[in-house]
Design an enzyme around this catalytic site. Structure first.
Site, PDB file in Angstrom:
ATOM      1  N   GLY A   1       0.994  -1.122   0.105  1.00 48.89           N
ATOM      2  CA  GLY A   1      -0.047   0.015   0.034  1.00 48.89           C
ATOM      3  C   GLY A   1       0.768   1.460  -0.018  1.00 48.89           C
TER       4      GLY A   1
ATOM      5  CB  SER B   1       3.440  -0.440   2.500  1.00 52.69           C
ATOM      6  OG  SER B   1       3.883  -0.498   1.322  1.00 52.69           O
ATOM      7  N   GLY B   2       6.705   1.257   2.629  1.00 55.45           N
ATOM      8  CA  GLY B   2       7.992   0.831   2.664  1.00 55.45           C
ATOM      9  C   GLY B   2       8.426   0.075   1.503  1.00 55.45           C
ATOM     10  CE  LYS B   3       4.346   0.831  -3.061  1.00 57.22           C
ATOM     11  NZ  LYS B   3       3.932   1.946  -1.981  1.00 57.22           N
TER      12      LYS B   3
ATOM     13  CB  ALA C   1      12.381   7.988 -11.616  1.00 56.04           C
TER      14      ALA C   1
ATOM     15  CB  ALA D   1       8.107  10.176 -10.010  1.00 53.64           C
TER      16      ALA D   1
ATOM     17  CG  HIS E   1      11.695   7.923  -3.621  1.00 57.52           C
ATOM     18  ND1 HIS E   1      11.094   7.152  -4.370  1.00 57.52           N
ATOM     19  CD2 HIS E   1      10.912   8.121  -2.584  1.00 57.52           C
ATOM     20  CE1 HIS E   1       9.924   6.442  -4.055  1.00 57.52           C
ATOM     21  NE2 HIS E   1       9.866   7.061  -2.689  1.00 57.52           N
TER      22      HIS E   1
ATOM     23  NE  ARG F   1      13.988   5.588   0.611  1.00 53.17           N
ATOM     24  CZ  ARG F   1      12.847   5.852   0.295  1.00 53.17           C
ATOM     25  NH1 ARG F   1      12.068   6.584   1.256  1.00 53.17           N
ATOM     26  NH2 ARG F   1      12.399   5.155  -0.626  1.00 53.17           N
ATOM     27  NE  ARG F   2      17.412   7.141  -6.349  1.00 56.39           N
ATOM     28  CZ  ARG F   2      16.283   7.911  -6.641  1.00 56.39           C
ATOM     29  NH1 ARG F   2      15.406   7.750  -6.063  1.00 56.39           N
ATOM     30  NH2 ARG F   2      16.354   9.119  -7.265  1.00 56.39           N
TER      31      ARG F   2
END
Lengths: 179, 179, 179
Positions: free
Chosen positions: A15, A18-20, A39, A41, A55, A58-59
């Site tokens: 969902g 959900s940490g996907k 990506a 997006a 995102h 974090r990468r």
């Protein structure tokens, strides 16, 4: 983890929040880079721009980002044998539906690319069918299209993981059950 | 599969387009027919007619279809010991709520029929409670009624399967857990 | 069950009417009471009042109820070593968002209290991210906040259970998978 990406095609489902994505990225961290981040997006509005920023933060530097809002198939074929993270099929599906191209054709192209890729590929997608029936025809159409796409990708994936509150549950290969 | 329907009552749960019906049907294919398909759908609008057409195209000639939009209990008692697929409890619940009959009475009748059936019976139902709170009182009422019904059927079922992207996960009998 | 609450912090997740509260309560019944029931619900409207009544009717006399719609951290610290059931984080999050206090500060306080509690504590929370994208910015904001909170609590919990139709599925500690 000795071989963090033993699977040719993995599907990480879950969902919203959900940490996907985080889990999908974690599957790469102990393999030697570089890796490709496909990506889907586009930073069209503030909410989305914020998510893209998160995102990115974090990468790490081992990731090469390629924007592929519509043509995932071509982007995958260009990746060759470099490990690829697709984030995510839900935005891709949204983009294709908004572009009013032929949905069936685009899905067939994507599935063919996923079947032919040498991998490893990890694809992220949303599970969107577990609420009440959406109010609008568009909402119902999207929900059905996403559900069908998830089934089709899961059928050719050798690993499917369902995320709940950041915790992965492997549903394929199947748990044999308690019977 | 030597004994494809070893369970008296199975419940196949999942979201929209999660492959519930297809999986439920697959449980029958290696058992000798005929089987009864209890359809709760009525072809009231185009979207639904399309779904009914798809289901029909997928099913083979071993299936006998009985339309039971409201009175599942009587239809089940008439089935006797013939294997029965109920597709689905969510539409049945919708029909009963729209008919404005006494919901509690109808649910009690259904549960009694499910408890008394010699089986095998496979019932399909939607999980609808995993989105945000619905906007409307009717939406909330439906969500609560569906959740309660699923719990009640799951409690008397000897097998409960949760579908995700076409992949079954057996949640009852329970996996003992990693503790 | 010899030791029904072997875990310091348990998180029971699930959709609406999935049997979360009932299952969470059942984890206490074979341990010696008294236990503390931290209720985040306020009987503001009829639907909610009905739910509170139901919960009360189900609980026995071993339960001491404390209403903590906003300040769970203080209520938990006052509980000391008495077993605590928090029902539920979703209503707490709703209350905090409606109170327009600083959400990040309140979440940090709650997480610190959950990390420092000697336990046993069982927290109930809703999974709300598995439908289509909510129509409203508030709906999306709530869904994201709930998803993030669930991830944060799950990360520090030593047990996470996902409820489906009244049936628990332990997702943490993790099932090793069929690989």
């Amino acid at each position: 983890m000795q071989n963090p990406l033993p699977h040719r095609l993995s599907l990480v489902l879950g969902g919203a929040r959900s940490g996907k994505s985080r889990y999908a990225e974690s599957l790469f961290t102990e393999a030697p880079g570089p890796w490709i981040y496909l990506a889907t997006a586009e930073a069209r509005d503030d909410e989305m721009a914020e998510r893209v920023r998160e995102h990115r933060a974090r990468r790490g530097s081992e990731w090469r980002m390629i924007e592929a809002p519509l043509d995932l198939a071509t982007a995958m074929s260009e990746a060759g044998e470099t490990p690829v993270l697709i984030d995510c099929l839900t935005l891709w599906l949204t983009n294709v539906m908004l572009a009013e191209t032929d949905l069936d054709v685009e899905i067939a192209r994507l599935l063919q690319a996923l079947e032919e890729t040498p991998g490893p590929v990890v694809a992220v997608s949303n599970e969107v069918g577990l609420g009440i029936v959406p109010d609008t025809p568009l909402g119902r159409r999207f929900r059905d299209a996403q559900g069908r796409l998830n089934q089709q990708v899961a059928a050719i994936a050798d690993r499917v993981v369902l995320m709940t509150a950041g915790i992965p549950l492997t549903v394929k290969p199947q748990y044999a059950g308690g019977r």
